[in-house]
Design a protein around this motif. Structure first.
Motif, PDB file in Angstrom:
ATOM      1  N   GLU A 224       0.303  48.764  20.836  1.00  0.00           N
ATOM      2  CA  GLU A 224       0.980  48.201  21.836  1.00  0.00           C
ATOM      3  C   GLU A 224       0.322  47.715  22.651  1.00  0.00           C
ATOM      4  O   GLU A 224      -0.394  47.764  23.013  1.00  0.00           O
ATOM      5  N   ASP A 258       6.708  53.900  30.882  1.00  0.00           N
ATOM      6  CA  ASP A 258       7.107  54.854  29.996  1.00  0.00           C
ATOM      7  C   ASP A 258       6.293  55.273  29.336  1.00  0.00           C
ATOM      8  O   ASP A 258       6.422  53.944  28.147  1.00  0.00           O
ATOM      9  N   LYS A 260       6.361  57.250  26.447  1.00  0.00           N
ATOM     10  CA  LYS A 260       7.711  57.503  25.337  1.00  0.00           C
ATOM     11  C   LYS A 260       8.125  55.850  25.078  1.00  0.00           C
ATOM     12  O   LYS A 260       8.276  55.747  23.304  1.00  0.00           O
ATOM     13  N   THR A 261       8.619  55.100  25.669  1.00  0.00           N
ATOM     14  CA  THR A 261       9.293  53.839  25.211  1.00  0.00           C
ATOM     15  C   THR A 261       8.298  52.413  25.253  1.00  0.00           C
ATOM     16  O   THR A 261       8.265  51.404  24.694  1.00  0.00           O
ATOM     17  N   ASN A 262       7.111  53.369  25.475  1.00  0.00           N
ATOM     18  CA  ASN A 262       5.580  51.766  26.284  1.00  0.00           C
ATOM     19  C   ASN A 262       6.099  50.360  27.013  1.00  0.00           C
ATOM     20  O   ASN A 262       6.474  49.499  26.783  1.00  0.00           O
ATOM     21  N   LYS A 263       7.429  50.733  28.128  1.00  0.00           N
ATOM     22  CA  LYS A 263       8.055  49.895  29.079  1.00  0.00           C
ATOM     23  C   LYS A 263       7.779  50.253  30.119  1.00  0.00           C
ATOM     24  O   LYS A 263       7.611  51.631  30.293  1.00  0.00           O
ATOM     25  N   SER A 296      11.243  46.186  24.259  1.00  0.00           N
ATOM     26  CA  SER A 296      12.688  46.388  24.739  1.00  0.00           C
ATOM     27  C   SER A 296      13.206  46.871  23.809  1.00  0.00           C
ATOM     28  O   SER A 296      14.350  47.523  24.286  1.00  0.00           O
ATOM     29  N   GLY A 298      12.782  47.967  21.256  1.00  0.00           N
ATOM     30  CA  GLY A 298      11.769  48.328  19.657  1.00  0.00           C
ATOM     31  C   GLY A 298      11.231  47.597  18.913  1.00  0.00           C
ATOM     32  O   GLY A 298      11.211  48.349  17.516  1.00  0.00           O
TER      33      GLY A 298
END
Length: 303
Positions: A224, A258, A260-263, A296, A298
């Motif tokens: 990402e 985060d 886990k989500t790369n957000k 966001s 996914g």
């Protein structure tokens, strides 16, 4: 628009930390975050995201910072003083100074062996330091300009961002030949780097974003690209919470990602619209705002 007004309007926030934050480190055992500023180290409580203390270090221009969770020692690269300052986290005081041949730009620690690695780009070497005696026990010369380095204790690998060649070098056993083992991750300026030993993911800063690199038995791959604040110069990962802290030099702030989500869950509102458009035109692909929307949801993002 003021940054605070923009943050309020977009439902986001910043953590003011001091003058010119250049690097950030996390103690996963205490959830305390340490930010290297020009003349002090800001201490942030990771559970509340608030500054609880500022440790004076003099006008050394704190350039890099790392913490050993086992010993509770914090190591700060004094760029102007050509030294490593050792802080005791229990007292928030400087307890030792380690003098180097050049101006340090990056620090990595192996907490299991209590070994510290300090990179100095002006003399092109890495000093290996014994954490128990605060003495330099080896000096390793290498080619390139490494500003930040990071170690994965679980694999024994050291990752170094090479700004001269725009690569991330994977180093084994700190040997000179291993610096040739690099890969192209489409990076303009890999100035900051850190690794999560629990997930094996490596986080590398670029001009205005953070690259997430995954590793497995087959090697490394770009996963990402996450947009953050202006000119990210420091990254620290808390493996216990899987949170990634990014020090934004141009915004005097910290972005929190985060893992886990790369957000991004805490960041300054971006005031670099023209720069983002320029970056989009220069590299091609989706606009950064479109990339953020895709991440966001996914969706897979093309770079």
């Amino acid at each position: 628009m003021l940054l605070s007004q923009a943050a309020s309007a977009y439902g986001k926030a910043t953590i003011p930390v001091g003058e010119d934050p250049k690097d950030v480190a996390v103690n996963p055992k205490t959830n305390m975050v340490y930010v290297a500023n020009f003349d002090n180290v800001a201490v942030i409580d990771g559970s509340t995201n608030t500054v609880v203390s500022k440790i004076p270090i003099g006008d050394v221009n704190g350039w890099a910072i790392e913490v050993n969770p086992n010993s509770g020692k914090v190591y700060v690269a004094g760029h102007l003083s050509a030294s490593i300052l050792v802080l005791d986290a229990s007292t928030n005081a400087v307890v030792a100074t380690i003098h180097l041949n050049g101006r340090p730009t990056g620090i990595a620690i192996n907490p299991e062996t209590n070994t510290i690695y300090a990179a100095s780009s002006d003399v092109m070497e890495i000093a290996v330091i014994d954490g128990a005696t605060h003495k330099v026990i080896e000096r390793i010369e290498r080619d390139g300009d490494f500003r930040r380095i990071s170690m994965d204790p679980s694999s024994g690998l050291v990752y170094a961002g090479n700004v001269q060649y725009g690569t991330v070098d994977v180093i084994r056993n700190m040997s000179v030949d291993s610096f040739r083992k690099s890969y192209d991750a489409q990076i303009d300026y890999p100035q900051a780097i850190d690794v999560n030993p629990e997930t094996g993911r490596v986080y590398v800063s670029d001009s205005d974003s953070v690259l997430v690199i995954g590793s497995d038995n087959d090697g490394h791959a770009l996963l990402e690209r996450v947009e953050v604040g202006g000119i990210p110069m420091g990254i620290a990962v808390n493996p216990e919470t899987n949170m990634v802290y990014v020090a934004n030099f141009d915004d005097d702030s910290i972005s929190v990602i985060d893992g886990k989500t790369n957000k991004v869950i805490l960041t300054p509102w971006s005031v670099w619209r023209d720069r983002d458009i320029f970056r989009h035109r220069r590299h091609g692909g989706a606009h950064p705002l479109q990339q953020a929307q895709q991440i966001s949801k996914g969706q897979k993002v093309s770079f």
